[in-house]
Design a protein around this motif. Structure first.
Motif, PDB file in Angstrom:
ATOM      1  N   LYS A  32       0.831  -1.208   0.000  1.00  0.00           N
ATOM      2  CA  LYS A  32       0.000   0.000   0.000  1.00  0.00           C
ATOM      3  C   LYS A  32       0.865   1.258   0.000  1.00  0.00           C
ATOM      4  N   THR A  33       1.959   1.218   0.761  1.00  0.00           N
ATOM      5  CA  THR A  33       2.906   2.347   0.754  1.00  0.00           C
ATOM      6  C   THR A  33       3.482   2.533  -0.638  1.00  0.00           C
ATOM      7  N   GLU A  34       3.793   1.400  -1.290  1.00  0.00           N
ATOM      8  CA  GLU A  34       4.344   1.455  -2.648  1.00  0.00           C
ATOM      9  C   GLU A  34       3.303   2.019  -3.626  1.00  0.00           C
ATOM     10  N   CYS A  35       2.038   1.624  -3.444  1.00  0.00           N
ATOM     11  CA  CYS A  35       0.961   2.161  -4.288  1.00  0.00           C
ATOM     12  C   CYS A  35       0.851   3.684  -4.124  1.00  0.00           C
TER      13      CYS A  35
ATOM     14  N   SER B  74      -5.712   1.032 -12.142  1.00  0.00           N
ATOM     15  CA  SER B  74      -5.124  -0.254 -11.709  1.00  0.00           C
ATOM     16  C   SER B  74      -4.648  -0.170 -10.264  1.00  0.00           C
ATOM     17  N   ILE B  75      -4.023   0.955  -9.919  1.00  0.00           N
ATOM     18  CA  ILE B  75      -3.521   1.125  -8.550  1.00  0.00           C
ATOM     19  C   ILE B  75      -4.686   1.195  -7.568  1.00  0.00           C
ATOM     20  N   PHE B  76      -5.737   1.938  -7.951  1.00  0.00           N
ATOM     21  CA  PHE B  76      -6.920   2.019  -7.078  1.00  0.00           C
ATOM     22  C   PHE B  76      -7.539   0.634  -6.890  1.00  0.00           C
ATOM     23  N   ASP B  77      -7.577  -0.172  -7.982  1.00  0.00           N
ATOM     24  CA  ASP B  77      -8.100  -1.544  -7.882  1.00  0.00           C
ATOM     25  C   ASP B  77      -7.240  -2.384  -6.929  1.00  0.00           C
ATOM     26  N   SER B  78      -5.912  -2.216  -7.057  1.00  0.00           N
ATOM     27  CA  SER B  78      -4.989  -2.956  -6.179  1.00  0.00           C
ATOM     28  C   SER B  78      -5.200  -2.557  -4.728  1.00  0.00           C
ATOM     29  N   GLN B  79      -5.365  -1.255  -4.486  1.00  0.00           N
ATOM     30  CA  GLN B  79      -5.577  -0.782  -3.114  1.00  0.00           C
ATOM     31  C   GLN B  79      -6.865  -1.358  -2.531  1.00  0.00           C
ATOM     32  N   ARG B  80      -7.916  -1.394  -3.371  1.00  0.00           N
ATOM     33  CA  ARG B  80      -9.191  -1.960  -2.897  1.00  0.00           C
ATOM     34  C   ARG B  80      -9.031  -3.454  -2.588  1.00  0.00           C
ATOM     35  N   ALA B  81      -8.288  -4.162  -3.448  1.00  0.00           N
ATOM     36  CA  ALA B  81      -8.059  -5.597  -3.226  1.00  0.00           C
ATOM     37  C   ALA B  81      -7.268  -5.820  -1.937  1.00  0.00           C
ATOM     38  N   LEU B  82      -6.263  -4.983  -1.721  1.00  0.00           N
ATOM     39  CA  LEU B  82      -5.456  -5.097  -0.503  1.00  0.00           C
ATOM     40  C   LEU B  82      -6.296  -4.795   0.736  1.00  0.00           C
TER      41      LEU B  82
END
Length: 587
Positions: free
Chosen positions: A455-458, A521-529
C-alpha cells in the motif's frame, strides 16, 4: 534416623539406590544446610579395597560446576559405614525430567542445549583429569535450578570411574545395560567370555545413547519386548548397525530391524539443530572403537554447536518456521545459503521483513550484527520467485497414533504406564495446537506487513503519477502554444510542422490515457489489498474465539490428576473394592 558426626538424615528421605549404596537427603547438624549422603552397604565392602577407595579419590580430585561436589567423607556412628557427603541437587536427575510425560517425546530445544553444554563441560573436565566415568546415563546426571531459573546439570556417581588416558585400555566391566557399549554389553549382560579391552570411547557410546534419549524421549536401540527382555536382539541391533544409523527398532517378534538415520518427526528439536546433532550421534554411536570419534573431535563438534547463534526465520509463503544455527562471524551470504538449505528458496529470491519493515541484508554483514530475533519475533522471509512456493506448514505426526489402548482388566502397573503414555500424547497434541496457532499468528502478521508495504508502494506510485500528470499537462499546453506559433510561420514549412505536432499530440494523449489506466489499476490494487486486510481481521477475530487450546489444556489437567492417582495406586499391592471401581471410572 541415622547420622555421622556432622550430618543427620531420615532413612525415609531416600533419593536413590544402587547395588552398593543408597543416597539420602540429609542436613548439616549446625547450619541445617541440605546435602546428599551416599551410604555404602555391606555388598560394597566385598569389593577390593582399591575399588572401594576409588570413588572418594575421584571426587576429591575433581572440581567443576558440572560435577557434583564432594564435601566430606564420614562414618555412621553405630555401624561405621562409609558415607560420602555431597552437593544436594534439589531437582532430581535428567532421568526424572525425561520420565515426566510432558517430555515423552524429548526435551524442548532450549533445555536440550543446556544438557548438551553441561554434559560436554563436565566430560571435558573428566578428560582433562584423565578420568573415564563408565556409567554415563540420565540417572547419573543430576539437576538443580540456578539463580537465573535455568537448569544446571551435574555428573554424579563415580563408583565405576577410574583414571585412564586416551591411549590406555581397561578390562573390567561396569555400567547400565541400555547405555553400555556393545563390547562391554557382550561380556557384562550376555556373559560371553571374550578377551576385548576397552578404551575411553566407551563413555562416548553412553553419551550418544543419553543424548538420543534426551532429544527424543526414547532409547535409540529397542528390540521387540524391550531391551531387558530381549538381550540377544539388543546386542544384534547395536553390533549390526549400518554406518550413519542412529537408531534401530524391532517392531515385531523375530521381525526385521527398522534403521533410522534421522531424529523422529516427534522430536521437539528444530531442523537447524538436528542437522548439527545427527552427525555427532552417528559418529559416537559407532561400535568399532577404531572408527568411533575420539574425545577431541567430540568436544570440537559439540562446542561448534554451542558457539553458534540462532537466527529465527518464518517463511511466509511456506508457512514454516526455521532456526538457523550460524557462527557469529559468518556473513549474510553464508546465512542466505543456510536458509536456502532449509527452505529451498535461492538467495536472490529471498526478501526479509522485520518488525513491519523491509530488512536489507548487506552481503558482508556479520551474523552478530543482525537484528535480534526470537521464535515469536523472527525475520519474515518472502520469496520473490515467480513460481509459487509449496506450503510446508507445521510438520507433525498425529498424536492419536501415540495414544495407548487400555485393557478392560484392572492392572495398576499396566494402567499407570498407559496413563503416562496418554498424558504424553495429549502434551504433544497441545504443543502441536500451539504451534499451529503460532504459525497462524505469524502468517497474519507477515501478511499485514507485506500488504502495508504494498500500500505504501501504491501511494508512492500514485504520487509519482500525479507528478507525471503535471508534467504531461505542461507538455500538452506547450503543444497547443507551439501549434499557434506554427500557424504564424510561412506556408512552405507549415504542413510538415503541423504533421509533426499532430504526432506529438497523439503521443501525449496516449500517455495521458496510460496514466489514467495506471491510476485505475492502482486504485483496484488498493481496494483488493483493503479487502484482504478486512478478511485477515475477520479471521483474526475467529482465531481469538477458538477455544480448542483451552479445551486441550482442561482435558490435560484432568488426565494429569488421574495419572497422579494411578501412580499412587501402583504402589499398592491390591486395590479395595471401592478404589477399584473409581479406578475403572478414571480409566
Amino acid at each position: 534416623m541415622q547420622s555421622t558426626p556432622n550430618y543427620l538424615w531420615s532413612t525415609e528421605d531416600l533419593l536413590g539406590q544402587g547395588a552398593t549404596a543408597r543416597v539420602y537427603k540429609a542436613r548439616n547438624k549446625k547450619s541445617g544446610e541440605l546435602v546428599a549422603v551416599k551410604v555404602f552397604n555391606n555388598a560394597s565392602y566385598l569389593r577390593p579395597q582399591e575399588v572401594q577407595m576409588r570413588e572418594f579419590e575421584m571426587l576429591r580430585k575433581l572440581n567443576h560446576k558440572n560435577i557434583v561436589k564432594l564435601f566430606a567423607v564420614e562414618e555412621t556412628g553405630s555401624t561405621k559405614q562409609k558415607v560420602l557427603v555431597m552437593e544436594y541437587c534439589s531437582s532430581g536427575s535428567l532421568l526424572n525430567v525425561l520420565e515426566d510425560p510432558a517430555n515423552a517425546f524429548g526435551l524442548a530445544e532450549s533445555e536440550f542445549l543446556i544438557v548438551l553444554q553441561c554434559v560436554v563441560a563436565g566430560m571435558n573436565h573428566l578428560r582433562e583429569n584423565g578420568v573415564v566415568h563408565r556409567d554415563i546415563k540420565p540417572g547419573n546426571i543430576m539437576r538443580l535450578m540456578g539463580e537465573d531459573g535455568q537448569s544446571i546439570y551435574k555428573l554424579t556417581d563415580f563408583g565405576a570411574a577410574r583414571e585412564l588416558d586416551d591411549d590406555e585400555k581397561f578390562v573390567s566391566v561396569y555400567g547400565t545395560e541400555e547405555y553400555l557399549h556393545p563390547d562391554m554389553y557382550e561380556r557384562a549382560v550376555l556373559r560371553k567370555p571374550q578377551q576385548k579391552v576397552y578404551g575411553v570411547t566407551v563413555d562416548l557410546w553412553s553419551i550418544g545413547v543419553t543424548f538420543y534419549h534426551a532429544a527424543t524421549g526414547s532409547l535409540p536401540f529397542v528390540p521387540y519386548g524391550g531391551p531387558r527382555r530381549n538381550k540377544e536382539v539388543m546386542y544384534k541391533i547395536t553390533t549390526e548397525k549400518p554406518p550413519g544409523a542412529i537408531a534401530g527398532v524391532q517392531r515385531q517378534e523375530n521381525g526385521s530391524i527398522e534403521w533410522s538415520y534421522e531424529l523422529p518427526i516427534t522430536c521437539r528439536l528444530s531442523v537447524g539443530l538436528k542437522d548439527q546433532l545427527i552427525p555427532i550421534l552417528a559418529n559416537i554411536l559407532e561400535v568399532d572403537q577404531e572408527k568411533c570419534w575420539g574425545f577431541d573431535q567430540f568436544f570440537a563438534e559439540t562446542n561448534d554447536i554451542l558457539h553458534r547463534i540462532v537466527v529465527d526465520v518464518f517463511s511466509l509463503q511456506q508457512a514454516s518456521s526455521h532456526r538457523i544455527y550460524i557462527h557469529p562471524y559468518n556473513t549474510a551470504t553464508k546465512f542466505l545459503d543456510a536458509v536456502f538449505k532449509q527452505t529451498n528458496i535461492v538467495p536472490h529470491h529471498q526478501e526479509y521483513f522485520f518488525e513491519g519493515h523491509l530488512y536489507e541484508l548487506d552481503p558482508n554483514l556479520q551474523a552478530h550484527n543482525f537484528c535480534r530475533t526470537t521464535q515469536h519475533n523472527p525475520l519474515t522471509l518472502l520469496s520473490s520467485a515467480e513460481q509459487a512456493e509449496d506450503v510446508v506448514g507445521v510438520r507433525y505426526r498425529d498424536p492419536a497414533l501415540e495414544f495407548p489402548k487400555f485393557v478392560p482388566k484392572v492392572d495398576v502397573v499396566a494402567d499407570c504406564s498407559a496413563a503416562k503414555s496418554a498424558v504424553g500424547a495429549v502434551h504433544q497434541t497441545l504443543r502441536i495446537a500451539q504451534a499451529l496457532r503460532h504459525c497462524r499468528e505469524l502468517l497474519a502478521r507477515g501478511l499485514h506487513w507485506v500488504i502495508g508495504n504494498l500500500k505504501t508502494e501504491c501511494s508512492r506510485i500514485l504520487e509519482q503519477k500525479r507528478g507525471a500528470h503535471s508534467v504531461l499537462t505542461c507538455l500538452q499546453l506547450t503543444e497547443v502554444k507551439t501549434c499557434v506559433l506554427y500557424e504564424a510561420v510561412s506556408a512552405g514549412s507549415r504542413g510538415l510542422a503541423l504533421k509533426d505536432m499532430a504526432m506529438v499530440k497523439t503521443r501525449l494523449q496516449r500517455v495521458s490515457e496510460e496514466l489514467s489506466q495506471c491510476s485505475h489499476s492502482i486504485f483496484d490494487s488498493q481496494r483488493a489489498l483493503d479487502g484482504i486486510l478486512a478478511e485477515l481481521v475477520e479471521r483474526g477475530q475467529q482465531g481469538h474465539e477458538d477455544k480448542s487450546i483451552r479445551q486441550i489444556e482442561s482435558c490435560l489437567e484432568k488426565m494429569q490428576l488421574v495419572y497422579k492417582q494411578f501412580k499412587k495406586a501402583r504402589t499398592c499391592l491390591r486395590l479395595g473394592y471401592n478404589e477399584e471401581q473409581i479406578h475403572k471410572l478414571d480409566k
